[in-house]
Design a protein around this motif. Structure first.
Motif, PDB file in Angstrom:
ATOM      1  N   THR A 175       1.748  18.065  -0.641  1.00 16.96           N
ATOM      2  CA  THR A 175       0.994  17.418  -1.712  1.00 16.96           C
ATOM      3  C   THR A 175       0.218  16.212  -1.195  1.00 16.96           C
ATOM      4  OG1 THR A 175       2.979  16.149  -2.303  1.00 16.96           O
ATOM      5  CG2 THR A 175       2.572  18.213  -3.503  1.00 16.96           C
ATOM      6  N   GLY A 176       0.774  15.542  -0.185  1.00 18.47           N
ATOM      7  CA  GLY A 176       0.079  14.397   0.389  1.00 18.47           C
ATOM      8  C   GLY A 176      -1.196  14.771   1.113  1.00 18.47           C
ATOM      9  N   HIS A 177      -1.302  16.011   1.573  1.00 14.16           N
ATOM     10  CA  HIS A 177      -2.507  16.483   2.256  1.00 14.16           C
ATOM     11  C   HIS A 177      -3.483  17.164   1.296  1.00 14.16           C
ATOM     12  CE1 HIS A 177      -1.863  15.842   6.637  1.00 14.16           C
ATOM     13  NE2 HIS A 177      -0.592  15.766   6.278  1.00 14.16           N
ATOM     14  N   GLY A 178      -3.238  17.059   0.004  1.00 12.62           N
ATOM     15  CA  GLY A 178      -4.183  17.603  -0.963  1.00 12.62           C
ATOM     16  C   GLY A 178      -3.963  19.057  -1.313  1.00 12.62           C
ATOM     17  N   TRP A 179      -2.736  19.557  -1.143  1.00 11.33           N
ATOM     18  CA  TRP A 179      -2.439  20.954  -1.460  1.00 11.33           C
ATOM     19  C   TRP A 179      -1.465  21.002  -2.630  1.00 11.33           C
ATOM     20  CZ3 TRP A 179      -4.918  24.887   1.076  1.00 11.33           C
ATOM     21  CH2 TRP A 179      -5.589  24.537   2.252  1.00 11.33           C
ATOM     22  N   SER A 180      -1.756  21.846  -3.600  1.00  9.31           N
ATOM     23  CA  SER A 180      -0.825  22.089  -4.698  1.00  9.31           C
ATOM     24  C   SER A 180       0.013  23.318  -4.377  1.00  9.31           C
ATOM     25  CB  SER A 180      -1.570  22.288  -6.019  1.00  9.31           C
ATOM     26  OG  SER A 180      -2.389  23.451  -5.959  1.00  9.31           O
ATOM     27  N   ILE A 181       1.251  23.295  -4.785  1.00 11.14           N
ATOM     28  CA  ILE A 181       2.191  24.374  -4.478  1.00 11.14           C
ATOM     29  C   ILE A 181       2.204  25.338  -5.654  1.00 11.14           C
ATOM     30  CG2 ILE A 181       4.582  24.928  -3.921  1.00 11.14           C
ATOM     31  CD1 ILE A 181       4.802  22.049  -2.818  1.00 11.14           C
ATOM     32  N   GLU A 182       1.637  26.524  -5.453  1.00  9.05           N
ATOM     33  CA  GLU A 182       1.566  27.527  -6.511  1.00  9.05           C
ATOM     34  C   GLU A 182       2.864  28.315  -6.631  1.00  9.05           C
ATOM     35  OE1 GLU A 182      -1.132  27.757  -8.555  1.00  9.05           O
ATOM     36  OE2 GLU A 182      -1.776  25.968  -7.462  1.00  9.05           O
ATOM     37  N   GLN A 183       3.460  28.666  -5.496  1.00 12.64           N
ATOM     38  CA  GLN A 183       4.713  29.402  -5.508  1.00 12.64           C
ATOM     39  C   GLN A 183       5.591  28.904  -4.374  1.00 12.64           C
ATOM     40  OE1 GLN A 183       4.631  33.715  -5.948  1.00 12.64           O
ATOM     41  NE2 GLN A 183       2.501  33.628  -6.634  1.00 12.64           N
ATOM     42  N   LEU A 184       6.905  29.015  -4.571  1.00  7.58           N
ATOM     43  CA  LEU A 184       7.847  28.595  -3.548  1.00  7.58           C
ATOM     44  C   LEU A 184       9.030  29.546  -3.559  1.00  7.58           C
ATOM     45  CD1 LEU A 184       9.078  25.015  -2.769  1.00  7.58           C
ATOM     46  CD2 LEU A 184      10.735  26.832  -3.153  1.00  7.58           C
ATOM     47  N   HIS A 185       9.363  30.071  -2.380  1.00  9.27           N
ATOM     48  CA  HIS A 185      10.525  30.941  -2.236  1.00  9.27           C
ATOM     49  C   HIS A 185      11.338  30.455  -1.042  1.00  9.27           C
ATOM     50  CE1 HIS A 185       8.547  33.726  -4.997  1.00  9.27           C
ATOM     51  NE2 HIS A 185       7.464  33.611  -4.242  1.00  9.27           N
ATOM     52  N   THR A 186      12.642  30.417  -1.195  1.00  4.05           N
ATOM     53  CA  THR A 186      13.506  30.041  -0.076  1.00  4.05           C
ATOM     54  C   THR A 186      14.550  31.121   0.131  1.00  4.05           C
ATOM     55  OG1 THR A 186      15.024  28.816  -1.512  1.00  4.05           O
ATOM     56  CG2 THR A 186      13.223  27.571  -0.498  1.00  4.05           C
ATOM     57  N   ARG A 187      14.998  31.200   1.393  1.00  5.28           N
ATOM     58  CA  ARG A 187      16.049  32.150   1.716  1.00  5.28           C
ATOM     59  C   ARG A 187      16.828  31.618   2.896  1.00  5.28           C
ATOM     60  NH1 ARG A 187      15.413  38.525   3.472  1.00  5.28           N
ATOM     61  NH2 ARG A 187      17.627  38.904   3.900  1.00  5.28           N
ATOM     62  N   ALA A 188      18.128  31.540   2.734  1.00  4.35           N
ATOM     63  CA  ALA A 188      18.972  31.042   3.820  1.00  4.35           C
ATOM     64  C   ALA A 188      19.235  32.160   4.816  1.00  4.35           C
ATOM     65  CB  ALA A 188      20.293  30.510   3.273  1.00  4.35           C
ATOM     66  N   SER A 189      19.251  31.804   6.106  1.00  4.38           N
ATOM     67  CA  SER A 189      19.616  32.761   7.147  1.00  4.38           C
ATOM     68  C   SER A 189      21.050  32.489   7.571  1.00  4.38           C
ATOM     69  CB  SER A 189      18.667  32.628   8.339  1.00  4.38           C
ATOM     70  OG  SER A 189      18.829  31.367   8.953  1.00  4.38           O
ATOM     71  N   GLY A 190      21.555  33.301   8.464  1.00  2.00           N
ATOM     72  CA  GLY A 190      22.939  33.193   8.884  1.00  2.00           C
ATOM     73  C   GLY A 190      23.201  31.989   9.756  1.00  2.00           C
ATOM     74  N   THR A 191      24.464  31.792  10.068  1.00  2.00           N
ATOM     75  CA  THR A 191      24.862  30.645  10.885  1.00  2.00           C
ATOM     76  C   THR A 191      25.353  31.046  12.260  1.00  2.00           C
ATOM     77  OG1 THR A 191      27.096  30.749   9.954  1.00  2.00           O
ATOM     78  CG2 THR A 191      25.509  29.325   8.842  1.00  2.00           C
ATOM     79  N   ASP A 192      25.423  32.319  12.537  1.00  2.00           N
ATOM     80  CA  ASP A 192      25.941  32.784  13.823  1.00  2.00           C
ATOM     81  C   ASP A 192      24.827  33.405  14.639  1.00  2.00           C
ATOM     82  OD1 ASP A 192      28.473  32.007  13.041  1.00  2.00           O
ATOM     83  OD2 ASP A 192      28.876  33.966  12.115  1.00  2.00           O
ATOM     84  N   GLY A 193      24.521  32.781  15.752  1.00  4.88           N
ATOM     85  CA  GLY A 193      23.581  33.364  16.685  1.00  4.88           C
ATOM     86  C   GLY A 193      22.176  33.384  16.150  1.00  4.88           C
ATOM     87  N   ILE A 194      21.439  34.458  16.495  1.00  8.03           N
ATOM     88  CA  ILE A 194      20.036  34.588  16.140  1.00  8.03           C
ATOM     89  C   ILE A 194      19.934  35.442  14.888  1.00  8.03           C
ATOM     90  CG2 ILE A 194      17.805  35.447  16.899  1.00  8.03           C
ATOM     91  CD1 ILE A 194      18.651  34.912  19.737  1.00  8.03           C
ATOM     92  N   ASP A 195      19.144  34.972  13.959  1.00  6.29           N
ATOM     93  CA  ASP A 195      19.018  35.667  12.680  1.00  6.29           C
ATOM     94  C   ASP A 195      17.543  35.879  12.366  1.00  6.29           C
ATOM     95  OD1 ASP A 195      19.538  36.824  10.281  1.00  6.29           O
ATOM     96  OD2 ASP A 195      19.858  34.945   9.210  1.00  6.29           O
ATOM     97  N   ALA A 196      17.147  37.111  12.088  1.00  7.94           N
ATOM     98  CA  ALA A 196      15.757  37.418  11.725  1.00  7.94           C
ATOM     99  C   ALA A 196      15.632  37.324  10.217  1.00  7.94           C
ATOM    100  CB  ALA A 196      15.383  38.816  12.197  1.00  7.94           C
ATOM    101  N   VAL A 197      14.639  36.578   9.754  1.00  8.65           N
ATOM    102  CA  VAL A 197      14.427  36.362   8.334  1.00  8.65           C
ATOM    103  C   VAL A 197      13.078  36.932   7.952  1.00  8.65           C
ATOM    104  CG1 VAL A 197      14.342  34.644   6.511  1.00  8.65           C
ATOM    105  CG2 VAL A 197      15.755  34.239   8.529  1.00  8.65           C
TER     106      VAL A 197
END
Length: 254
Positions: A175-197
């Motif tokens: 928002t500080g750079h002049g962008w409005s957020i139209e949509q937001l999605h979050t997803r947690a990845s795993g905690t062990d090793g390498i995780d593809a998201v």
């Protein structure tokens, strides 16, 4: 002793009918656009405003006398104050965007149309309703073109370490750079090793090590996209940033 107030004839019934029809027309437009306040809400508001206006004009004629003086505008004036509660309830803030302003304004206008019809001014009420449709259907395309001029749409996928309060800072940076957020999605990845998201909408894949979260932002604005990405990449806790133009399948990896 049992005298009733005047103002209960066909003239007043016609005025109520005018308010009912004109309010329903405004509400129908809102209903077609699937707004929270639609056909029924606007119709009831306009009809009620006209009824209160008639009560304000004629409802106290049976108590008037030598020692009783009433201001017929006092009751009608309370409509203007009271409708603000309904209008305020239609406005809400979602992330950094304010929604419902047009519908709240339409409710305000519908109230005025009902009051005008109840006051015995059907020509003004009809003119105001026609002006509403002129604004909605005539000026909306103009407003959209003005809004889109110089505006850009981007999507950004950011992987960051969980539990460090990074997301709040990321939104502030956007928002500080002049962008409005139209949509937001979050997803947690795993905690062990390498995780593809996998991206929430675009189907892109990001790979991180450790406990991470992927956030997908749909942005619209006129700011510098390059400056935005540069600050996002350099922010503490950010592991990777991938982005591109919204609606394309060829994101620009940053």
């Amino acid at each position: 002793m049992f005298a009733e107030p005047v103002g209960q004839g066909w003239t007043q019934i016609v005025e109520l009918a005018v308010a009912l029809v004109l309010s329903a027309l405004i509400g129908l437009e809102r209903e077609i656009r699937r707004k929270s306040a639609g056909l029924r809400t606007h119709t009831i508001i306009g009809f009620s405003a006209a009824l209160i206006m008639l009560v304000s004009k004629y409802g106290f004629t049976d108590v008037l006398g030598e020692h009783v003086v009433l201001d017929p505008s006092r009751v009608a004036a309370q409509i203007v104050s009271g409708i603000g509660f309904i209008g305020g309830g239609l406005i809400f803030v979602r992330r950094d965007a304010v929604r419902g302003l047009t519908t709240a304004a339409a409710v305000w206008l519908t109230t005025a149309v009902g009051m005008t019809a109840g006051a015995g001014l059907p020509v003004l009420a009809t003119t105001a309703t026609a002006a509403y449709f002129l604004v909605i259907y005539g000026l909306t395309p103009v407003a959209d073109r003005l809004r889109d001029r110089g505006s850009d749409r981007r999507h950004v996928e950011i992987g960051y370490r969980d539990g460090e309060g990074v997301l709040r800072e990321l939104l502030r940076i956007c928002t500080g750079h002049g962008w409005s957020i139209e949509q937001l999605h979050t997803r947690a990845s795993g905690t062990d090793g390498i995780d593809a998201v996998q991206g929430a909408e675009e189907g892109d894949t990001m790979t991180h090590v450790g406990a991470t979260v992927l956030v997908v932002l749909e942005l619209e604005g006129t700011g510098s996209y390059e400056d935005l990405v540069a600050e996002l990449v350099g922010h503490r806790g950010v592991l990777a940033v991938t982005g591109g133009r919204a609606g394309t399948d060829d994101p620009d990896a940053e």
